[in-house]
Write a protein that holds these residues in place. Structure first.
Motif, mmCIF file in Angstrom:
data_model
loop_
_atom_site.group_PDB
_atom_site.id
_atom_site.type_symbol
_atom_site.label_atom_id
_atom_site.label_comp_id
_atom_site.label_asym_id
_atom_site.label_seq_id
_atom_site.Cartn_x
_atom_site.Cartn_y
_atom_site.Cartn_z
ATOM 1 N N LEU A 1 9.961 23.255 -13.953
ATOM 2 C CA LEU A 1 8.873 23.179 -12.970
ATOM 3 C C LEU A 1 8.857 24.389 -12.034
ATOM 4 O O LEU A 1 7.850 24.649 -11.375
ATOM 5 C CB LEU A 1 8.976 21.886 -12.167
ATOM 6 C CG LEU A 1 8.747 20.602 -12.983
ATOM 7 C CD1 LEU A 1 8.839 19.379 -12.083
ATOM 8 C CD2 LEU A 1 7.394 20.637 -13.687
ATOM 9 N N LEU B 1 4.956 19.949 -17.473
ATOM 10 C CA LEU B 1 5.987 19.204 -18.189
ATOM 11 C C LEU B 1 5.424 17.896 -18.733
ATOM 12 O O LEU B 1 4.726 17.172 -18.024
ATOM 13 C CB LEU B 1 7.126 18.900 -17.210
ATOM 14 C CG LEU B 1 8.339 18.160 -17.737
ATOM 15 C CD1 LEU B 1 9.154 19.071 -18.651
ATOM 16 C CD2 LEU B 1 9.192 17.687 -16.574
ATOM 17 N N THR C 1 14.591 19.559 -15.591
ATOM 18 C CA THR C 1 13.256 19.402 -15.019
ATOM 19 C C THR C 1 12.956 20.471 -13.978
ATOM 20 O O THR C 1 11.905 21.126 -14.019
ATOM 21 C CB THR C 1 13.118 18.009 -14.382
ATOM 22 O OG1 THR C 1 13.332 17.024 -15.387
ATOM 23 C CG2 THR C 1 11.745 17.826 -13.770
ATOM 24 N N ASP C 2 13.852 20.643 -13.023
ATOM 25 C CA ASP C 2 13.586 21.581 -11.937
ATOM 26 C C ASP C 2 13.447 23.007 -12.450
ATOM 27 O O ASP C 2 12.618 23.781 -11.944
ATOM 28 C CB ASP C 2 14.699 21.513 -10.888
ATOM 29 C CG ASP C 2 14.578 20.259 -10.025
ATOM 30 O OD1 ASP C 2 13.702 19.413 -10.311
ATOM 31 O OD2 ASP C 2 15.356 20.126 -9.071
#
Lengths: 351, 351
Positions: free
Chosen positions: A305, A312, A301-302
């Motif tokens: 992003l 996302l 995720t990081d």
């Protein structure tokens, strides 16, 4: 994604899904049941302003059941019937003068032998019904492949379809209102991997008004012929001199997911507007976009992003090899700004 | 709107609300209970990665209760305490060298008389706690208004606040991560009606980098002083020669709703990113936007959706005079394209 778009518009939803784990439960009431269970169909449709579907595998008989009970079903029964049958689909395209691959209906080994002789190889043997994302297909690269192809797929209605020597794959996503008004998003370019959509670029690189007009003639023509209400998609091959229709998807389409951030109005919002009889929203693009599917599991995720312009979408589905569990849309002002973002995203997703 | 943004990111939510009719039920599990009920607080927080709030009226003791039970609460307790007390809020601004109205704390009729003599009229008597959207305020236009103002509000802690001769009202919405990273959306211009936000223009007409820098100094300074994590807003007055801080909202703010369609990353998504320790997204605007609140009841849906660039948000709330039941955001390439759309929208909403 239809639910998310609709809740913002003040709508509420019931969803019918065979799985109690369906992510749609996050945005409405989930009715768990088979898609051909009359009681489940009645329960989900009870009191609804309109019933819609976002999978072409929904049995046409289920739609007929609801229509017989005076429910409004959009996009409609005919769109389901045609898109569930590759032979009917190709026949529709051809009846509208839209180029397609050369196809033959195959119901016996003898018909397959004749088709291979007439159409040649390479070509693809496909089930008329039930295939998607590359499933239910067998490629014949030499006449000797006939045995293996027949062993793999024989016994159900099939079509034999010539290879189209295409430069690239495109698609046109269109919204059509009950009054016949249509609005098409820009033609997009799709890159597949193992038969599954991998990357969509919107608008398609090298987009021109002439390309758009040619694609819209096909997309709007098909939807009009089906008296379609809602959002649908026609997948296309671009050859050196033409657009060739491949498949109809009678629903919001993976190649239109970019429109959530990349267009004035998303395919999800316009589908709801269309089936509710509301005015369609502008389908104009906002800058350029690229959508990359997340297959099997979600990427870090990081890392996603941290990429400028990354949006996302995690569908909340359990990981499973090859399963579409989410997507990421990148937006940018122009292709030059998009390119490094897309390279960074592909590095994260493809590892 | 936090829920809608979060579901798309694969998050799930529980909400605590005193009303069983809370629209948040559409996007998560609703726990119905008082905001100071320990059992309800425990239930909503159980197992959550983080607990947040989107109303500054949440009792600071409730946040303390959760922190004492080892829950992570963001933006934090101090932000609640300060924003719930107009005197503390003004004192914080002043401690940071940020211009404010001239204020005096009022706990007695004698102090009010003294303040009116010192600060003059026109000025506003406000409750230190509990006021919002123009409630809990009494304007003094002449010294003779003291009796009526004291009769209306006396008996609770008050402040007496000079009128600021402002040209317009602005606000700065900022996201702050736990590591101190911040990202501010463009300064916006707010027009109020009867004390309630009516129209936000983003970026503020006449926006300049200097204006942005001045507003960011205030917004970032306030959030940093509170060790704030999440999205917050400082409402500002623009005078002939300065920005004057009016109020802190320790939460996503009505003047940031335009960011859903009008910015690369919405205030809702960035609030979630911040409180979950994820990288903040770009706060750059996409073209220009105008947001108009729908007060009392929703406007005619079809009339709104027929306007180019209109994005309808219906909160699913029952109609009630003055209640914020939804909003519409208009997007456009530039101010020239926005102007006729805004005129058309105001004609629909204001009737």
């Amino acid at each position: 994604m239809l639910g998310l778009a609709g809740i913002a518009q003040g709508l509420s939803f019931r969803f019918l899904d065979p799985s109690p784990e369906a992510p749609a439960a996050a945005v409405g009431t989930l009715v768990t049941g088979a898609l051909d269970d009359p009681a489940a169909l009645d329960e989900v449709a009870q009191g609804a302003a309109v019933v819609t579907y976002e999978w072409e595998g929904v049995p046409a008989d289920s739609a007929s059941h609801l229509v017989a009970k005076a429910h409004t079903v959009a996009p409609g029964i005919r769109a389901l019937e045609v898109s569930q049958d590759r032979a009917a689909e190709k026949a529709l395209f051809q009846s509208l003068g839209i180029p397609t691959a050369t196809v033959a209906n195959i119901d016996s080994r003898a018909e397959l032998d004749a088709a291979v002789a007439a159409i040649g190889v390479p070509a693809v043997l496909k089930t008329r019904r039930g295939g998607y994302d590359g499933k239910g297909q067998h490629v014949l690269r030499a006449p000797a492949d006939v045995d293996a192809a027949w062993a793999a797929l024989g016994g159900v209605p099939l079509i034999y379809e010539s290879f189209v020597a295409f430069r690239r794959e495109l698609s046109i996503v269109a919204a059509r209102a009950a009054d016949g008004t249509t609005a098409c998003w820009p033609v997009v370019e799709n890159a597949h991997r193992d038969g599954i959509l991998h990357v969509t670029r919107a608008p398609a690189p090298g987009w021109t008004p002439a390309l758009q007009a040619a694609a819209e003639r096909i997309g709007v023509g098909v939807l009009a012929a089906l008296d379609f209400v809602g959002v649908g998609c026609v997948e296309l091959f671009q050859t050196d001199d033409a657009l060739v229709a491949n498949e109809l998807a009678p629903r919001v389409h993976n190649s239109g997911h970019w429109s959530i951030e990349g267009a004035q109005t998303s395919q999800f919002e316009n589908h709801l507007r269309a089936i509710l009889g509301r005015p369609l929203g502008s389908t104009a693009s906002r800058g350029v976009s690229a959508m990359v599917n997340c297959l099997g599991s979600m990427p870090d995720t990081d890392a996603v992003l941290a990429i400028e312009g990354a949006h996302l979408h995690d569908y909340g589905k359990a990981s499973r090899p090859g399963r579409k569990v989410g997507h990421v849309t990148l937006t940018a002002e122009n292709d030059a700004a998009l390119a490094p973002r897309l390279a960074a995203l592909l590095a994260v997703i493809d590892g």
